[in-house]
Design a protein around this motif. Structure first.
Motif, PDB file in Angstrom:
ATOM      1  N   VAL A 233      39.799  32.984  -4.424  1.00  0.00           N
ATOM      2  CA  VAL A 233      38.642  33.293  -5.159  1.00  0.00           C
ATOM      3  C   VAL A 233      38.961  33.890  -6.682  1.00  0.00           C
ATOM      4  O   VAL A 233      39.755  34.729  -6.676  1.00  0.00           O
ATOM      5  N   VAL A 236      33.514  36.422  -9.032  1.00  0.00           N
ATOM      6  CA  VAL A 236      32.322  36.507  -8.197  1.00  0.00           C
ATOM      7  C   VAL A 236      31.335  36.758  -9.109  1.00  0.00           C
ATOM      8  O   VAL A 236      30.947  37.735  -9.786  1.00  0.00           O
ATOM      9  N   GLU A 237      30.165  35.821  -9.210  1.00  0.00           N
ATOM     10  CA  GLU A 237      28.859  36.078 -10.073  1.00  0.00           C
ATOM     11  C   GLU A 237      27.718  36.421  -9.128  1.00  0.00           C
ATOM     12  O   GLU A 237      27.625  35.740  -7.925  1.00  0.00           O
ATOM     13  N   TYR A 244      27.971  34.413  -5.744  1.00  0.00           N
ATOM     14  CA  TYR A 244      28.586  33.199  -5.797  1.00  0.00           C
ATOM     15  C   TYR A 244      30.056  33.428  -5.946  1.00  0.00           C
ATOM     16  O   TYR A 244      30.471  33.832  -7.114  1.00  0.00           O
ATOM     17  N   ILE A 246      33.789  31.890  -6.982  1.00  0.00           N
ATOM     18  CA  ILE A 246      33.909  30.429  -7.642  1.00  0.00           C
ATOM     19  C   ILE A 246      35.500  30.608  -6.960  1.00  0.00           C
ATOM     20  O   ILE A 246      36.447  31.677  -7.299  1.00  0.00           O
ATOM     21  N   THR A 247      35.993  29.457  -6.595  1.00  0.00           N
ATOM     22  CA  THR A 247      37.206  29.442  -5.951  1.00  0.00           C
ATOM     23  C   THR A 247      37.919  28.186  -6.420  1.00  0.00           C
ATOM     24  O   THR A 247      37.351  27.151  -6.978  1.00  0.00           O
ATOM     25  N   LYS A 250      35.925  25.027  -3.816  1.00  0.00           N
ATOM     26  CA  LYS A 250      34.359  24.790  -4.070  1.00  0.00           C
ATOM     27  C   LYS A 250      33.888  26.323  -4.191  1.00  0.00           C
ATOM     28  O   LYS A 250      34.171  27.290  -3.725  1.00  0.00           O
ATOM     29  N   ASP A 251      32.563  26.285  -4.787  1.00  0.00           N
ATOM     30  CA  ASP A 251      31.941  27.542  -4.814  1.00  0.00           C
ATOM     31  C   ASP A 251      31.478  27.993  -3.661  1.00  0.00           C
ATOM     32  O   ASP A 251      30.815  27.112  -2.762  1.00  0.00           O
TER      33      ASP A 251
END
Length: 535
Positions: A233, A236-237, A244, A246-247, A250-251
Motif C-alpha cells: 500500500v 490511502v486517499e 482508497y 493505492i497499491t 490495484k486500488d
C-alpha cells in the motif's frame, strides 16, 4: 556445527548469497532481514489469493500488514460478518511477528508500577485486565481452531542478582499483586546464574508465532476473507467516507482501514514522533548437557536477557534474547557478540544455530497507541507502541479496534487512545537522539575515485561515506562491486545507517528499513532510496 560457528545460511534469498549475487527469481522473502529466524523452518501450504479487485467493490475493512495484529483483527471482524481484506507488502509474518521470541506474559516491559505513576492506579489495573484478556484470546484461538502451534503453558521467573535489582523486583512484585496478577516469591529458579531474590508468575505461555498466525489466516480465509501478499500500500486517499488504498497491484476500496504496520505509512503523522524504534537480538543455541529450562526466565540486568526452550523437528533449542538498543544507533554485530558471550559464560553451548533481530516501537508513556489515527480521516485506525510485548499487545489491539469498528464499547479505548497526551519525562531526549541532520542530496552519478574511504569498506559490508562534502550510502558485495544509494530516508529525510548483521539500511528516526538496493523492507517509508550510478 563447530562450537564457535554461527549460522551462515541467511535463509532469505532476497539478500546476497556467498557469491554476493541476489537471486532475481525469488519473489517472496521470508522476513525483514538477512538472518534466518528459528521459525522459518516452518513452511505454510497457504498461498496468497488473487481476488477480483474490480472497480465498485468496497470492503468493510482493509487491514494493512499480515502479522499477529493484522490477522487477529481480520479474523475477529470476519467472524462478525464483515467482508475484510488483508494487504501485505511481502509475505505473512515477514515483519516483527516472524522475528519475535513469542513470549506470552501477564506482565509487560512497562511495569504496573510505571503505569500507575504515569497514569493512575485504575489505569494500571485496566492495563493488567487488557493483558489477561489478550492471553485468553490467544488460548481460545488455539483451542477453538485447533491450531498446531506448539502452544504451552509455562511458569515465568524473574530474578534479581544484586540489591539494586532486588528493589526493582520488589516494585514489580508488589505492583503486580496490587492489580490482581498471580505472582509469588520463590527460592528456586531454573537458571545457572546466581541470584539474590526471585518471583514466579503462573500461567505464562509460549508458542510458534508463524504457525499461530498461519492458523489465524486459514480460519480467516475459510470465513471468506482475503489475504493479498506482495501487495504494498503506497498511500490511502479518502473520498465521500470511503478509503482508497493505492497499491502496486490495484486500488482497494474500504469503509475502514487498519494500519497493522507499527507506524502508519505515507506522510508524517504525530505517531511518528511518539514512538521510538528499537532492535532486539535473539540467538537459538544447542546445549551439550541438555539442561534446557522448562520455563520462561528473565533477569533484571541492563542490558537485560530472557530465556526459554523450544523444540523444532525434535531438536531442543535454548532461545535467548535481549541487548536491545535504538534502531540505527549501535553496532548490531556487537550486540550479537555480547549476547553470545553472555550465554556461553553461563551455559554449556554446543553450537549457535540461529541468530536474528527484530524491530519494535516504544511509546512516549509506555502504553500502546490503539484506535483511530489522529489527524486522519474517520475510519482509519492504527496500533503501535507495543514495546517488547507484541504478541499480547498486538492481540488486544485487534480486540479494541474490532470492537470500535463494530460499534461496541471497549473498556480499553480511552486508556490506549492514540490522541492522548501523557509523555513520560525523558522521552523528548529519545526524540532528540533520533533527529539526525537531514539535507537535500543532489547527484545522479559518482566516481569511485572520489570516495576516499571506499577501501575501508570490506566486501559484503556497507557504510555511509563522504563524497565531495556529501554523504553516500555504499554497499560492497562479496565480489567487490559497489552499490551506491542516496542515504536520505524517503520518509522524514533522516540519514540511514548500515546494519551489517541484517544487511539493511536502517533509519534511526522512525525505523524505516531498506535492503542493499534501496528497496523498502519495513517502516513508514513507502518510496525506495534513490540509486546512484557509479563510474
Amino acid at each position: 556445527m563447530e562450537n564457535n560457528d554461527q549460522n551462515t545460511n541467511t535463509g532469505n534469498p532476497n539478500y546476497p548469497d556467498q557469491s554476493g549475487i541476489t537471486n532475481p527469481n525469488y519473489l517472496k522473502p521470508n522476513r525483514d532481514g538477512a538472518n534466518e529466524s528459528l521459525w522459518q523452518s516452518f513452511h505454510s501450504e497457504l498461498s496468497s489469493q488473487n481476488p477480483d479487485l474490480s472497480l465498485g467493490r468496497v470492503y468493510d475493512a482493509l487491514i494493512i500488514g499480515a502479522g499477529i495484529t493484522g490477522l487477529t483483527t481480520a479474523l475477529l471482524l470476519q467472524k462478525q460478518g464483515l467482508n475484510c481484506i488483508v494487504a501485505e507488502a511481502h509475505n505473512v509474518g515477514f515483519g516483527t511477528t516472524g522475528g519475535t521470541t513469542a513470549h506470552i506474559n501477564t506482565f509487560a516491559d512497562t511495569t504496573y508500577d510505571e503505569t500507575e505513576k504515569a497514569f493512575d492506579a485504575a489505569s494500571a489495573k485496566l492495563f493488567a485486565t487488557a493483558i489477561n484478556e489478550a492471553v485468553a484470546i490467544i488460548n481460545e484461538h488455539v483451542q477453538v481452531y485447533r491450531i498446531d502451534c506448539d502452544f504451552e503453558w509455562k511458569p515465568g521467573y524473574v530474578y534479581a542478582e544484586d540489591s539494586k535489582q532486588a528493589k526493582e523486583l520488589d516494585s514489580l512484585y508488589q505492583s503486580a499483586l496490587k492489580v490482581g496478577v498471580k505472582v509469588k516469591e520463590t527460592q528456586e529458579v531454573p537458571t545457572p546464574v546466581s541470584y539474590e531474590k526471585a518471583v514466579v508468575f503462573d500461567n505464562q505461555a509460549q508458542f510458534h508465532p508463524l504457525k499461530y498466525i498461519t492458523g489465524l489466516q486459514k480460519e480467516f480465509v475459510a470465513l471468506g476473507g482475503t489475504v493479498l501478499e506482495n501487495t504494498r500500500v503506497e498511500d490511502v486517499e479518502t473520498r465521500e467516507e470511503i478509503h482508497y488504498a493505492i497499491t502496486n497491484v490495484k486500488d482497494i476500496a474500504a469503509k475502514n482501514v487498519i494500519y497493522a504496520t507499527h507506524l502508519p505509512i505515507g506522510g508524517i503523522n504525530p505517531q511518528h514522533f511518539l514512538n521510538a524504534p528499537y532492535r532486539s537480538y535473539v540467538i537459538a543455541v544447542k546445549l551439550r548437557d541438555e539442561k534446557y529450562p522448562d520455563a520462561l526466565i528473565y533477569d533484571l540486568q541492563e542490558p537485560y536477557h530472557y530465556f526459554r526452550t523450544h523444540v523444532i523437528d525434535g531438536q531442543k533449542y535454548l532461545i535467548v534474547g535481549g541487548h536491545d538498543h535504538k534502531s540505527g544507533h549501535n553496532d548490531p554485530e556487537k550486540s550479537f557478540r555480547d549476547l553470545e558471550n553472555y550465554v556461553r559464560e553461563h551455559y554449556h553451548v554446543e553450537s549457535v544455530d540461529y541468530k536474528w533481530s527484530a524491530q519494535y516501537y516504544v511509546s512516549a508513556d509506555g502504553l500502546p497507541y490503539i484506535g483511530e489515527l489522529p489527524l486522519a480521516a474517520k475510519g482509519i485506525y492504527a496500533a503501535t507502541g507495543f514495546n517488547g510485548n507484541g504478541m499480547i499487545l498486538g492481540t488486544i489491539s485487534a480486540k479494541v479496534i474490532s470492537d470500535m469498528i463494530l460499534g461496541k464499547e471497549s473498556e480499553f479505548a480511552d486508556l490506549f487512545d492514540p490522541a492522548r497526551v501523557k509523555p513520560l519525562a525523558g522521552f523528548n531526549e529519545i526524540v532528540k537522539e533520533n533527529a539526525d541532520v537531514a539535507y537535500k542530496f543532489i547527484a545522479d552519478r559518482l566516481s569511485i575515485d572520489d570516495i576516499k574511504s571506499l577501501n575501508e569498506i570490506e566486501n559484503g559490508s556497507g557504510a555511509v561515506v563522504e563524497y565531495k562534502d556529501k554523504k553516500v550510502a555504499i554497499y560492497k558485495d562479496n565480489a567487490g562491486s559497489v552499490h551506491a544509494l542516496n542515504p536520505v530516508c524517503t520518509h522524514a529525510k533522516c540519514i540511514v545507517d548500515w546494519n551489517n548483521s541484517e544487511k539493511s539500511w536502517d533509519c534511526p528516526c522512525h525505523g524505516a528499513r531498506f535492503d542493499i538496493d534501496g528497496n523498502v523492507l519495513t517502516g513508514p517509508a513507502r518510496k525506495n532510496l534513490e540509486k546512484i550510478t557509479v563510474d
